[in-house]
Design a protein around this motif. Structure first.
Motif, PDB file in Angstrom:
ATOM      1  N   ILE A  87       4.682  -0.850   3.201  1.00 58.93           N
ATOM      2  CA  ILE A  87       4.174   0.513   3.040  1.00 58.93           C
ATOM      3  C   ILE A  87       5.126   1.260   2.121  1.00 58.93           C
ATOM      4  CG2 ILE A  87       3.538   2.627   4.243  1.00 58.93           C
ATOM      5  CD1 ILE A  87       3.049   0.927   6.720  1.00 58.93           C
ATOM      6  N   ILE A  88       4.677   1.547   0.908  1.00 59.00           N
ATOM      7  CA  ILE A  88       5.510   2.243  -0.081  1.00 59.00           C
ATOM      8  C   ILE A  88       5.587   3.713   0.311  1.00 59.00           C
ATOM      9  CG2 ILE A  88       5.750   2.841  -2.519  1.00 59.00           C
ATOM     10  CD1 ILE A  88       4.118   0.331  -3.170  1.00 59.00           C
ATOM     11  N   GLY A  89       6.835   4.184   0.459  1.00 54.69           N
ATOM     12  CA  GLY A  89       7.037   5.573   0.870  1.00 54.69           C
ATOM     13  C   GLY A  89       7.125   5.732   2.366  1.00 54.69           C
ATOM     14  N   GLY A  90       7.013   4.639   3.136  1.00 53.14           N
ATOM     15  CA  GLY A  90       7.131   4.735   4.590  1.00 53.14           C
ATOM     16  C   GLY A  90       8.572   4.893   5.023  1.00 53.14           C
ATOM     17  N   LYS A  91       8.758   5.437   6.203  1.00 54.60           N
ATOM     18  CA  LYS A  91      10.086   5.665   6.758  1.00 54.60           C
ATOM     19  C   LYS A  91      10.307   4.736   7.934  1.00 54.60           C
ATOM     20  CE  LYS A  91      10.171  10.571   5.491  1.00 54.60           C
ATOM     21  NZ  LYS A  91      10.328  11.972   5.984  1.00 54.60           N
ATOM     22  N   ALA A 132       3.226   8.244  10.751  1.00 54.48           N
ATOM     23  CA  ALA A 132       4.418   7.431  10.464  1.00 54.48           C
ATOM     24  C   ALA A 132       4.370   6.150  11.260  1.00 54.48           C
ATOM     25  CB  ALA A 132       5.690   8.212  10.789  1.00 54.48           C
ATOM     26  N   VAL A 133       4.455   4.994  10.569  1.00 54.78           N
ATOM     27  CA  VAL A 133       4.444   3.694  11.242  1.00 54.78           C
ATOM     28  C   VAL A 133       5.601   2.813  10.795  1.00 54.78           C
ATOM     29  CG1 VAL A 133       1.963   3.721  11.555  1.00 54.78           C
ATOM     30  CG2 VAL A 133       2.902   2.710   9.492  1.00 54.78           C
ATOM     31  N   GLY A 134       6.471   3.302   9.891  1.00 46.47           N
ATOM     32  CA  GLY A 134       7.587   2.495   9.400  1.00 46.47           C
ATOM     33  C   GLY A 134       7.345   2.015   7.973  1.00 46.47           C
ATOM     34  N   ARG A 135       8.244   1.136   7.529  1.00 49.59           N
ATOM     35  CA  ARG A 135       8.160   0.614   6.164  1.00 49.59           C
ATOM     36  C   ARG A 135       7.346  -0.667   6.073  1.00 49.59           C
ATOM     37  NH1 ARG A 135      11.942   3.006   2.779  1.00 49.59           N
ATOM     38  NH2 ARG A 135      13.550   4.260   3.817  1.00 49.59           N
ATOM     39  N   THR A 136       7.193  -1.380   7.210  1.00 48.59           N
ATOM     40  CA  THR A 136       6.559  -2.698   7.160  1.00 48.59           C
ATOM     41  C   THR A 136       5.730  -2.932   8.418  1.00 48.59           C
ATOM     42  OG1 THR A 136       8.493  -3.524   5.965  1.00 48.59           O
ATOM     43  CG2 THR A 136       6.948  -5.157   6.799  1.00 48.59           C
ATOM     44  N   LEU A 137       4.568  -3.555   8.250  1.00 46.31           N
ATOM     45  CA  LEU A 137       3.762  -4.052   9.354  1.00 46.31           C
ATOM     46  C   LEU A 137       3.626  -5.561   9.191  1.00 46.31           C
ATOM     47  CD1 LEU A 137       0.814  -1.482   9.596  1.00 46.31           C
ATOM     48  CD2 LEU A 137       2.809  -1.657  11.077  1.00 46.31           C
ATOM     49  N   PHE A 138       3.616  -6.269  10.313  1.00 46.05           N
ATOM     50  CA  PHE A 138       3.429  -7.713  10.290  1.00 46.05           C
ATOM     51  C   PHE A 138       2.193  -8.058  11.109  1.00 46.05           C
ATOM     52  CE2 PHE A 138       7.927  -7.066   9.592  1.00 46.05           C
ATOM     53  CZ  PHE A 138       8.203  -7.911   8.531  1.00 46.05           C
ATOM     54  N   VAL A 139       1.402  -8.987  10.576  1.00 48.21           N
ATOM     55  CA  VAL A 139       0.194  -9.449  11.248  1.00 48.21           C
ATOM     56  C   VAL A 139       0.328 -10.940  11.484  1.00 48.21           C
ATOM     57  CG1 VAL A 139      -2.304  -9.672  11.148  1.00 48.21           C
ATOM     58  CG2 VAL A 139      -1.201  -7.658  10.162  1.00 48.21           C
ATOM     59  N   HIS A 140       0.188 -11.329  12.735  1.00 44.62           N
ATOM     60  CA  HIS A 140       0.299 -12.729  13.119  1.00 44.62           C
ATOM     61  C   HIS A 140      -1.087 -13.242  13.495  1.00 44.62           C
ATOM     62  CE1 HIS A 140       1.779 -15.891  16.227  1.00 44.62           C
ATOM     63  NE2 HIS A 140       1.723 -16.419  15.016  1.00 44.62           N
ATOM     64  N   ALA A 141      -1.522 -14.339  12.859  1.00 45.39           N
ATOM     65  CA  ALA A 141      -2.814 -14.948  13.151  1.00 45.39           C
ATOM     66  C   ALA A 141      -2.570 -16.328  13.749  1.00 45.39           C
ATOM     67  CB  ALA A 141      -3.660 -15.063  11.886  1.00 45.39           C
ATOM     68  N   ARG A 142      -3.419 -16.681  14.720  1.00 41.74           N
ATOM     69  CA  ARG A 142      -3.188 -17.958  15.399  1.00 41.74           C
ATOM     70  C   ARG A 142      -4.494 -18.516  15.931  1.00 41.74           C
ATOM     71  NH1 ARG A 142       0.946 -18.919  20.503  1.00 41.74           N
ATOM     72  NH2 ARG A 142       0.437 -21.085  20.888  1.00 41.74           N
ATOM     73  N   ILE A 156       0.851  -1.186   0.000  1.00 47.68           N
ATOM     74  CA  ILE A 156       0.000   0.000   0.000  1.00 47.68           C
ATOM     75  C   ILE A 156       0.886   1.234   0.000  1.00 47.68           C
ATOM     76  CG2 ILE A 156      -1.842  -1.167   1.277  1.00 47.68           C
ATOM     77  CD1 ILE A 156      -0.996   0.497   3.712  1.00 47.68           C
ATOM     78  N   ASN A 157       0.353   2.330  -0.518  1.00 50.10           N
ATOM     79  CA  ASN A 157       1.081   3.597  -0.507  1.00 50.10           C
ATOM     80  C   ASN A 157       0.929   4.271   0.855  1.00 50.10           C
ATOM     81  OD1 ASN A 157       1.966   3.451  -3.224  1.00 50.10           O
ATOM     82  ND2 ASN A 157      -0.060   4.141  -3.925  1.00 50.10           N
ATOM     83  N   GLN A 158       2.017   4.905   1.291  1.00 51.77           N
ATOM     84  CA  GLN A 158       1.985   5.653   2.561  1.00 51.77           C
ATOM     85  C   GLN A 158       1.001   6.813   2.429  1.00 51.77           C
ATOM     86  OE1 GLN A 158       3.778   5.559   5.695  1.00 51.77           O
ATOM     87  NE2 GLN A 158       2.326   7.188   6.169  1.00 51.77           N
TER      88      GLN A 158
END
Length: 807
Positions: A205-209, A183-193, A132-134
Motif C-alpha cells: 500500500i503506497i502511502g500507508g502507515k 489505516a491498515v498499514g503498509r502491507t497486506l498478505f493473502v495466504h491461499a491454500r 496500490i495507492n492508499q
C-alpha cells in the motif's frame, strides 16, 4: 492459465423442489435429463479447465444411474474439450421408507478425462506482488483487487486468509473490506491454500502507515522465508462419510497417497476419533494408507473429525507430517421436526380483520441446517371444530405464523359453538416434500371476547319486603349478558341512581351469578316510612365498544315494603353518664334512667331491670328507673377502669312478645384519700465492712390519685430505733436513701420505715425494711445468718443501754 469453475445448480427434470413434483421413470427421465443438460452446456463459452458438477435430487431408479452417467460423459465429450475436465455425478436416492442414501458414481476415484493437449500448470498465485495507492478510506464490500490462484487440480477446498481482520477474499478471488477503514498499514498478505498447494501474495500500500500487527507473521511465515511452491508428498483429500451406515464394518472410506514415501515407512493416523475420545472410530492401513471407519457415525453428535496423517520410519520417528485430514459426516434425514416450546396457546379478539396474526409455531430439526433435511415447512392438518368454516386459519409454511382467513363476521364469539379451536400443526422437513419427516403439535386458539353486548335486566320492576330494624340482602336483581362470563365484558356493576337519600341501601355484584344483591345497611323505621322506591342501573366492568350503548333495559325499579315489628324500648341518652365520689353512703341515688318505646302507635308500658352490674353495687326501680347504691363505691376496685364503672340496664315493653332495649350507665368515680402509701423494696443487703454505708433507695406508691399521693414523707420510726445507727435522706418526691452511720456485724435487722402521703387529711403507713448485713470476703458474699445472733433493733437498743449503765 487461470482455470474456470462452474457449479451447475440448475435442477434437472425428475426433482422435487419446494413441494412441486416433476419426475419420470426409465427412458423418459434420461431423455429429459439429456435435453436439459445439453441446452445448458450449449449456452456456455467453455474454456480449458472447465469444471462441471451435476447434483441431482431425483426419484430415479437405481438401475438407471450408470446409464444416465455414461450419457452425461458422452455429452461432455461431444464438445471436444481441451485441458482438464472433472465431472462429479452425485445422486440422492429415496427408498419407499423415505430413508435417504447418497451415492457418488465411481467414488474410489474422480472421473477424470484428460486430452493430449494438457496444459503446463504451475500451482500458486499468478501474480504475487501488487501495488496500490492508499485511498482516503477503504469502503465496506468495495472491490480492492482481484487475485488469481490455482492448484492445477480444480481448487477444491480453496481457502483464503488475510493478514488484516478487516478484509476478506471471496471465493472468486476478489479482495474486499469488511467495514469502512482508513489505516491498515503498509502491507497486506493473502495466504491461499488447498489440499494440493498453497501460496502467498503481497499487497503493498503506497502511502500507508505502519500499524501494530500488520505483518506477515500472522501466517507464521518469516519474512525471509521463501514462499512455498512445492507440493507435499503426502496427499490427502477430505473424506465424506454418510451417517447411519450399516454393517459390515470396518469399511474403507478414503485413501492417503505419499508418492515419495521411503520403502519400509508407515502411515500413522491421530486425532479425535482415533487416539482421542471417541477412540477407535477411524484407523489407517499403515502400509497402503487406506482409511476405514469402524462404526456407525451420527452427525448430530459429531459433524466433523479433524485427523492428522504422518509417515514414520520403522522406529516410529516422524518422516513427514502431520498433515490435516478432515472427515465430514454427511447428514441424513434421520431426525423428525419437534415442537419444544409447548403448550401453544394463542388469542385473537372476536371480529378481528382477516389476516390478523394469532401466534407463531416454531419447530426444531436436529439435522444439518444447511441442507433440506432441516428445511421446515408448516401446514394445518386438522381444525377442531370445523364450524362455521373448516378453514378458519392459515399458517405461513415458512415462518409458522398462524393468521385468520375468515371475515370478521364469522369470528363472532357469541355465535360460535365453541370459542376455542384446536389446530394440529405439522412441520415437515425436506422443504415439505412428501419424502420429508414430520412432527406435529397442537395449537389452541381462543377467540377472546370484546364488550359488544350490554347487560339487560330480566324485568323492569322488582319487589322486596323487609322488616323494620333488619339489615342484609333483601332481593337479587337478575340480568342477561351474552359476553364471555370470565371477562369484564360480562361482569356487571350496579349503581343506585335514585331513591336512597339516607344511604340506607347498598347493592353489590354476586361474582358467581352476576346478580345484583340489594341490601339494607341502615335499619328502616316503619313509623317513618313504610315504602321505598329505588332506581338502579347496570353496566359492565369493561367499556362497551364504540358502536354499542346502554339502553332502557339497563335500568330497573325496585319497590320495597317495610313491615312493622315490635321494637324494643330505647334509652336516651345512651350511654348515660354520672359522676360521684367513691365511698358515698349506701342507698345514695345516682340518677333516674329514661327509655321510650319507638312503637308510638302502640301504647305500651316499660319496666326496668339490672342487666350487668359486675361489682353488685347498684339497684334500679322497675317502675320509674331510679338507680341507687347497694354497697360502697370503690374507685380502686378491679371492676373500675380509668375511674369509670360500667353497668347495663334493660327496658322491657309490654308487647306480645315483649321487646327489650339495653342501656349503658357510665359512673365516673372521684378519688378520695382512702389508701395509705407503701414502700418498695422491703429487703436490702449490705456488707459488714462496706466503705460505702448506703443501704438501699426506697420508693413509695399510692393507689389514690393526685393530690392524694406524692410528695411522700419518709421517716425512721424513732421510738424503736437508735439515732446513731441509721439515717434516711429524701431524694425526690417519691424516693429516699437509707444508709448506715457505722458498720454493723453480720446479722438481719428490721428497720421500721414510716411514709406519709400528701392527702387531706394525710395517710401514714409503717413498714419494716429487712436489712441483711453480710460477710464479704475474697469476693464472696455470705448473707447466711445462721450461728449469728439475729438482733432486732429493739434488742440492739437494750444492749446499748446496758452497755452505757455498766460504764
Amino acid at each position: 492459465m487461470r482455470q474456470q469453475r462452474l457449479r451447475l445448480q440448475k435442477l434437472l427434470p425428475g426433482v422435487f423442489w419446494r413441494g412441486r413434483e416433476e419426475h419420470g421413470r426409465g427412458p423418459d427421465l434420461m431423455k429429459a435429463t439429456k435435453r436439459s443438460t445439453e441446452n445448458f452446456l450449449k449456452t456456455k463459452n467453455l474454456q480449458p479447465g472447465f469444471w462441471v458438477e451435476f447434483q441431482c435430487f431425483s426419484l430415479i431408479q437405481t438401475g438407471d444411474i450408470r446409464t444416465l452417467t455414461e450419457q452425461l460423459l458422452r455429452l461432455a465429450l461431444k464438445l471436444k474439450p481441451s485441458g482438464h475436465w472433472q465431472i462429479f455425478v452425485t445422486w440422492r436416492l429415496f427408498d419407499l421408507d423415505r430413508t435417504i442414501h447418497f451415492l457418488t458414481v465411481d467414488k474410489s476415484k474422480v472421473l477424470l478425462l484428460t486430452s493430449a493437449e494438457d496444459l503446463d500448470c504451475t500451482p500458486g498465485f499468478q501474480q504475487k506482488v501488487f501495488h496500490i495507492n492508499q485511498p482516503a478510506e477503504f469502503i465496506e464490500d468495495q472491490l480492492v483487487l482481484n487475485l488469481t490462484f490455482s492448484d492445477c487440480k480444480g481448487n477444491n477446498k480453496l481457502r483464503y486468509e488475510v493478514s488484516s481482520p478487516h478484509f476478506k477474499v471471496n471465493r472468486d478471488g476478489s479482495l474486499v473490506a469488511l467495514r469502512n477503514i482508513s489505516a491498515v498499514g503498509r502491507t497486506l498478505f493473502v495466504h491461499a491454500r488447498t489440499p494440493h498447494a498453497e501460496d502467498m501474495a503481497e499487497l503493498v500500500i503506497i502511502g500507508g502507515k505502519d500499524i501494530q500487527g500488520s505483518s506477515q507473521d500472522i501466517f507464521k511465515f518469516a519474512r525471509t522465508s521463501p514462499i512455498p511452491r512445492q507440493k507435499r508428498s503426502i496427499v490427502v483429500s477430505p473424506i465424506l462419510i454418510p451417517e447411519n451406515q450399516r454393517q459390515p464394518f470396518p469399511r474403507d472410506v478414503g485413501k492417503v497417497v505419499d508418492s515419495d514415501r521411503p520403502e519400509g515407512s508407515k502411515f500413522r493416523l491421530t486425532g479425535r476419533g482415533v487416539d482421542q475420545e471417541p477412540k477407535g472410530v477411524f484407523r489407517i492401513n499403515e502400509n497402503t494408507g487406506s482409511v476405514s471407519v469402524t462404526r456407525t457415525l451420527d452427525r448430530e453428535m459429531i459433524a466433523t473429525y479433524q485427523l492428522f496423517v504422518e509417515t514414520t520410519d520403522v522406529n516410529g520417528k516422524t518422516l513427514e507430517g502431520p498433515v490435516p485430514l478432515e472427515v465430514i459426516v454427511i447428514d441424513q434425514n434421520d431426525n423428525r421436526p419437534i415442537f419444544r416450546e409447548g403448550p401453544y396457546i394463542g388469542h385473537v379478539m372476536e371480529g378481528s380483520p382477516t389476516g390478523t396474526t394469532v401466534m407463531r409455531m416454531t419447530a426444531f430439526d436436529a439435522d444439518d441446517p444447511a441442507t433440506d433435511n432441516a428445511l421446515l415447512r408448516y401446514n394445518i392438518r386438522q381444525q377442531t371444530p370445523d364450524k362455521p368454516s373448516p378453514n378458519m386459519f392459515y399458517i405461513d409454511p415458512e415462518k409458522g405464523d398462524i393468521v385468520t382467513v375468515v371475515s370478521p363476521a364469522l369470528l363472532d364469539r357469541e355465535t360460535l359453538e365453541n370459542p376455542k379451536y384446536e389446530l394440529i400443526i405439522e412441520a415437515q422437513d425436506m422443504a415439505g416434500l412428501d419424502v420429508g419427516l414430520t412432527g406435529t403439535a397442537t395449537a389452541t386458539i381462543v377467540i377472546d371476547d370484546k364488550n359488544d353486548h350490554s347487560p339487560k335486566f330480566t324485568r323492569k320492576e322488582f319487589q322486596a319486603t323487609v322488616e323494620e330494624g333488619a339489615v342484609g340482602v333483601i332481593v337479587n336483581l337478575t340480568v342477561e349478558d351474552k359476553d364471555d362470563p370470565t371477562t369484564g365484558a360480562w361482569r356487571a356493576v350496579y349503581t343506585i341512581i335514585n331513591g336512597n337519600p339516607g344511604q340506607s341501601f347498598e347493592i353489590h355484584t354476586n361474582p358467581q351469578t352476576n346478580e345484583g344483591m340489594l341490601s339494607v345497611v341502615k335499619p328502616l323505621d316503619y313509623e317513618i316510612s313504610a315504602f321505598h322506591t329505588l332506581l338502579i342501573k347496570v353496566e359492565n366492568e369493561d367499556p362497551l365498544v364504540p358502536d354499542v350503548s346502554y339502553g332502557p333495559s339497563s335500568t330497573a325499579t325496585v319497590h320495597i315494603t317495610v313491615l312493622d315489628v315490635n321494637e324494643g324500648p330505647v334509652f336516651y341518652p345512651d350511654p348515660m353518664t354520672v359522676t360521684k365520689q367513691e365511698n358515698i353512703a349506701v342507698s345514695s341515688v345516682l340518677l333516674t334512667v329514661n327509655a321510650t318505646d319507638p312503637d308510638s302507635l302502640q301504647h305500651q308500658t316499660i319496666r326496668y331491670s339490672v342487666y350487668k352490674d359486675p361489682a353488685g353495687w347498684l339497684n334500679i326501680n322497675p317502675i320509674n328507673g331510679t338507680v341507687d347504691t347497694t354497697a360502697a363505691l370503690d374507685r380502686e376496685s378491679p371492676f373500675v377502669h380509668n375511674s369509670v364503672y360500667t353497668a347495663l340496664f334493660l327496658a322491657i315493653d309490654s308487647g306480645n312478645p315483649p321487646a327489650t332495649g339495653t342501656g349503658t350507665l357510665l359512673i365516673t368515680l372521684e378519688d378520695v384519700n382512702d389508701n395509705a402509701p407503701f414502700i418498695y423494696p422491703t429487703v436490702a443487703e449490705v456488707c459488714d465492712d462496706a466503705k460505702n454505708l448506703s443501704v438501699v433507695i426506697l420508693g413509695a406508691s399510692d393507689m389514690d390519685l393526685h393530690p392524694n399521693t406524692d410528695p411522700f414523707k419518709f421517716e425512721i420510726h424513732k421510738p424503736t430505733v437508735p439515732d446513731k445507727v441509721w439515717k434516711i435522706s429524701k431524694i425526690n418526691n417519691t424516693h429516699a436513701l437509707v444508709s448506715l452511720l457505722q458498720n454493723l456485724n453480720k446479722a438481719n435487722y428490721n428497720l421500721p420505715i414510716m411514709v406519709t402521703d400528701s392527702g387531706k387529711p394525710p395517710m401514714t403507713n409503717v413498714t419494716d425494711l429487712r436489712v441483711q448485713v453480710c460477710s464479704c470476703k475474697n469476693s464472696k458474699v455470705d448473707c447466711n445468718a445462721a450461728g449469728t445472733p439475729h438482733l432486732g433493733l429493739t434488742s440492739l437498743l437494750l444492749l446499748l443501754l446496758l452497755s452505757i449503765a455498766g460504764l
